[in-house]
Design a protein around this motif. Structure first.
Motif, PDB file in Angstrom:
ATOM      1  N   ARG A 126       0.809  -1.225   0.000  1.00 39.66           N
ATOM      2  CA  ARG A 126       0.000   0.000   0.000  1.00 39.66           C
ATOM      3  C   ARG A 126       0.842   1.274   0.000  1.00 39.66           C
ATOM      4  O   ARG A 126       0.445   2.283  -0.565  1.00 39.66           O
ATOM      5  CB  ARG A 126      -0.931   0.005   1.223  1.00 39.66           C
ATOM      6  CG  ARG A 126      -2.084  -0.960   1.095  1.00 39.66           C
ATOM      7  CD  ARG A 126      -2.968  -0.614  -0.091  1.00 39.66           C
ATOM      8  NE  ARG A 126      -4.158  -1.425  -0.124  1.00 39.66           N
ATOM      9  CZ  ARG A 126      -4.578  -2.109  -1.192  1.00 39.66           C
ATOM     10  NH1 ARG A 126      -3.867  -2.094  -2.306  1.00 39.66           N
ATOM     11  NH2 ARG A 126      -5.692  -2.797  -1.150  1.00 39.66           N
ATOM     12  N   LEU A 127       1.987   1.239   0.664  1.00 42.54           N
ATOM     13  CA  LEU A 127       2.794   2.451   0.773  1.00 42.54           C
ATOM     14  C   LEU A 127       3.956   2.465  -0.223  1.00 42.54           C
ATOM     15  O   LEU A 127       4.592   3.500  -0.416  1.00 42.54           O
ATOM     16  CB  LEU A 127       3.357   2.587   2.190  1.00 42.54           C
ATOM     17  CG  LEU A 127       2.332   2.554   3.325  1.00 42.54           C
ATOM     18  CD1 LEU A 127       3.041   2.578   4.667  1.00 42.54           C
ATOM     19  CD2 LEU A 127       1.372   3.726   3.234  1.00 42.54           C
ATOM     20  N   ALA A 152       0.595   5.838   9.310  1.00 39.66           N
ATOM     21  CA  ALA A 152      -0.194   4.914   8.501  1.00 39.66           C
ATOM     22  C   ALA A 152      -1.303   4.244   9.306  1.00 39.66           C
ATOM     23  O   ALA A 152      -2.205   3.625   8.740  1.00 39.66           O
ATOM     24  CB  ALA A 152       0.716   3.863   7.879  1.00 39.66           C
ATOM     25  N   ALA A 198      -3.161   6.019   1.448  1.00 39.33           N
ATOM     26  CA  ALA A 198      -3.214   4.562   1.459  1.00 39.33           C
ATOM     27  C   ALA A 198      -4.587   4.078   1.899  1.00 39.33           C
ATOM     28  O   ALA A 198      -5.320   4.767   2.600  1.00 39.33           O
ATOM     29  CB  ALA A 198      -2.150   4.010   2.397  1.00 39.33           C
TER      30      ALA A 198
END
Lengths: 509, 209
Positions: free
Chosen positions: A360-361, A372, A452
């Motif tokens: 996702r990152l 996050a 994200a």
């Protein structure tokens, strides 16, 4: 009519071994993925079946091609090898189940079928190292698993991946060749390659000096594969630059299987009296592992890349397993074996968390993970729980093995070791906390973290299964510690150093 | 250790020399291909170690001796081929050892027949051993009974080298080839990405990046 149950040991190796070339022939992405998942699942089911048989009827001896040992190759499943095979195949299956989105993102699509083939071969090699009762066969399986893991690591996205794989290849080959020299010297002395046969014929009391040379070569060879402190230099790069799925699988299983091979070597082939009384293995292991734990844990604190942080933590955790072996009492050996299992779960789980974040990152750098937890709360929570396990907080699996290790250290009068263990756990608190702090308490979230979204359910479910297992085996110790205690009992029935009568090692701490 | 002992162990000295050479190259060379060559030399020393330990001085290759095979093969036409000499070597070696000079010439001559027979029947050597009945011995075309006696004496004295270490090394060679192939493939990729195969330059580039 062939009884399928009696053929399980060979099927465990044959199915993944033959599935690997089938993957190459099939090609395609979905078909090979499904085949690999099915094969890993089947392998896991077989290893459970084998373990059940072992618990019911005792060790299984399978003669390949009906050639009687010591002439033929023999497969042996006993308490220890069955236990190790079970968690290796379980993690292989669950990491693969989890990994599809991550594999799609990190590995070029044209290479997927080759990836699955290498993955299956790597698992075959690791399982083979556990199951075989033939020393040369251990070398062959060691090389099967090593070669495929070099290939897997080189699939990483950055250009540093092939270099990391090559560095691992050079050191790994030297380690394996050292092991091969040791096998040769043992064969020269005994004229046999079957492990139990060697153990019977080897005169460790008055044997020639070749014995020391063989033992030294094999120990150093396995130290390289285990990444014991001064010989660990291949590990951080290999774990950091490999694709996330590969790191999760290799970190959870490969070094543990080498630890298994080492336990087999010390307690099964050379007698513990030889290793610990004639040779200074105990002192060596305690010194190396304590120094390793401190240096690697300190190094982990200062890493900016989470994969590298966990890699250094792995080196430290191997130290705890070796502490258990080095103290050489039945209880400490139990602790070492339980820690193999617990650490496989915890490190496998944590690297799976890293895989979700990387997906996702787009990075495993700590600075990209800032804040996050707001956008990926479930993944962040999994890190927190897994991290607690790594530290060894009560109610997690990590606590069970550290507690067993601590009590056995006090019982065998290793107060200094026990004290250093406690201090070193504080270092683990620091590096786990650094990541938790970055995730939850960063004031300025990184750009990637703001946009994200939570990791796909497909990845979350298997990941939480592993994280949940960390909690389950922290409370329900009958399975892990109970089986490990039985295995340790059969390897080392009597403590070398007389100790005070103790509580049963399998009990809940 | 006397000089004789020292020289007697010459193959082990070679093993140690090769091992250290290979190891030194792996550690000291920056060029990745040279490192892999060092690794190969290191592995080859181990192959030599295994083969040395399997060899028994005076021992032959573990193959059914030609003389034994020929008994069961009386019907094979005895045609001498010059190029069979290589195959007859183990037998020759042995006859040297027994120093049976009186039969030397005949032995040599017979070897050619025998090895020819052995070459044809090596695949079914097992069967011949089983069918090696006294009848077959009587039918042996060599009428010289003295020579016959000497031949059976050879069979009883035959010592074989241990084949197992050599077989193990076949596996190790395969593993070594696979390792080298993989390593070279990785080096090709490193060359493509970095444009060099000197390790210090690559590390320098990584540090700069």
């Amino acid at each position: 009519m062939i009884d399928i149950y009696s053929q399980l040991p060979i099927l465990l190796i044959a199915i993944p071994l033959f599935a690997a070339p089938v993957c190459v022939l099939l090609g395609g992405r979905w078909l090979t993925y499904l085949l690999s998942v099915v094969v890993c699942g089947t392998t896991f089911a077989i290893s459970i079946g084998l373990m059940q048989q072992v618990i019911k009827y005792g060790p299984i001896h399978y003669e390949i091609g009906n050639w009687k040992p010591p002439y033929g190759i023999e497969y042996v499943v006993d308490g220890l090898s069955g236990f190790v095979m079970m968690f290796v195949s379980a993690l292989a299956a669950i990491v693969l189940l989890y990994g599809k989105p991550s594999i799609d993102a990190e590995i070029p699509r044209s290479k997927h079928y080759l990836f699955y083939a290498s993955y299956l071969l790597c698992m075959t090699g690791l399982l083979g190292m556990c199951i075989t009762g033939d020393l040369f066969n251990v070398f062959v399986f060691l090389e099967i698993s090593s070669l495929s893991s070099y290939a897997l690591i080189s699939l990483g996205r950055t250009r540093r991946a092939p270099l990391a794989a090559l560095q691992y290849l050079i050191l790994g080959t030297i380690g394996a060749t050292f092991f091969l020299i040791g096998i040769g010297l043992l064969y020269q002395m005994t004229g046999t390659l079957n492990m139990s046969d060697i153990a019977n014929r080897l005169d460790t009391e008055t044997g020639p000096r070749t014995l020391l040379v063989a033992f030294g070569f094999m120990t150093v060879g396995l130290f390289v594969k285990m990444a014991v402190f001064p010989l660990h230099s291949w590990l951080p790069n290999a774990y950091t630059y490999a694709p996330s799925v590969v790191t999760a699988f290799v970190a959870a299983t490969a070094t543990k299987v080498s630890v298994y091979a080492f336990i087999r070597l010390v307690f099964g082939i050379f007698k513990p009296e030889f290793a610990f009384e004639q040779m200074p293995l105990g002192t060596l292991l305690l010194t190396l592992s304590l120094v390793g734990i401190f240096i690697a844990s300190t190094a982990a604190i200062f890493q900016d890349d989470v994969k590298r942080l966990l890699a250094y933590s792995s080196i430290a955790q191997i130290g705890y397993m070796l502490l258990g072996i080095g103290m050489a009492t039945t209880d400490s050996l139990t602790a070492g074996i339980v820690h193999m299992f617990n650490h496989a779960l915890i490190k496998g789980g944590l690297f799976m968390v890293v895989g979700c974040f990387v997906l996702r990152l787009g990075s495993s750098r700590l600075s990209d993970w800032r804040g996050a937890a707001k956008t990926m709360p479930l993944t962040s929570l999994a890190w927190a729980i897994g991290g607690l396990g790594l530290i060894g907080v009560p109610m997690t699996a990590g606590f069970v093995s550290k507690w067993l290790l601590l009590t056995s250290a006090f019982e065998s009068n290793h107060q200094l070791v026990a004290g250093m263990m406690l201090v070193s756990s504080l270092l683990a608190v620091v590096y786990v906390w650094r990541v938790v702090e970055t995730l939850y308490f960063s004031e300025q979230p990184s750009a990637a973290a703001k946009e994200a979204s939570e990791a796909p359910v497909w990845m979350l479910v298997p990941m939480y299964a592993v994280i949940f297992a960390v909690l389950v085996f922290g409370v329900w110790t009958q399975f892990s510690a109970g089986l490990a205690a039985e295995a340790a009992q059969s390897l080392l029935p009597l403590d070398l150093v007389p100790t005070a009568p103790t509580v049963s090692p399998g009990g809940t701490p | 250790m006397s000089t004789e002992q020292f020289l007697g162990l010459y193959n082990y000295w070679i093993v140690i020399f090769l091992m250290m050479t290979g190891f030194y190259i792996v550690i000291a060379r920056n060029n990745l291909v040279k490192t892999i060559i060092g690794l190969n030399i290191f592995q080859i020393s181990v192959i030599l170690l295994y083969v040395s330990m399997g060899k028994i001085s005076g021992g032959t290759a573990p193959i059914v001796p030609p003389s034994m095979v020929s008994h069961g093969h009386a019907d094979v036409p005895h045609v001498a081929h010059a190029d069979n000499h290589a195959d007859a070597r183990p037998h020759d070696l042995h006859s040297d050892e027994t120093k049976d000079l009186a039969h030397d010439h005949q032995d040599d001559h017979d070897n050619e027949h025998d090895s020819h027979a052995a070459q044809e029947s090596r695949g079914t050597a097992e069967d011949h051993k089983e069918t090696d009945s006294p009848d077959a011995l009587v039918n042996h075309p060599v009428s010289d009974s003295d020579h016959h006696a000497a031949d059976s004496a050879h069979d009883e004295q035959l010592t074989y080298s241990n084949p197992l270490p050599s077989v193990l090394m076949l596996t190790a060679i395969v593993v070594g080839i696979a390792t080298t192939a993989l390593a070279l493939a990785l080096i090709v990729r490193i060359r493509e990405d970095y444009g060099t195969i000197e390790e210090d330059e690559i590390l320098e580039m990584d540090r700069a990046a």
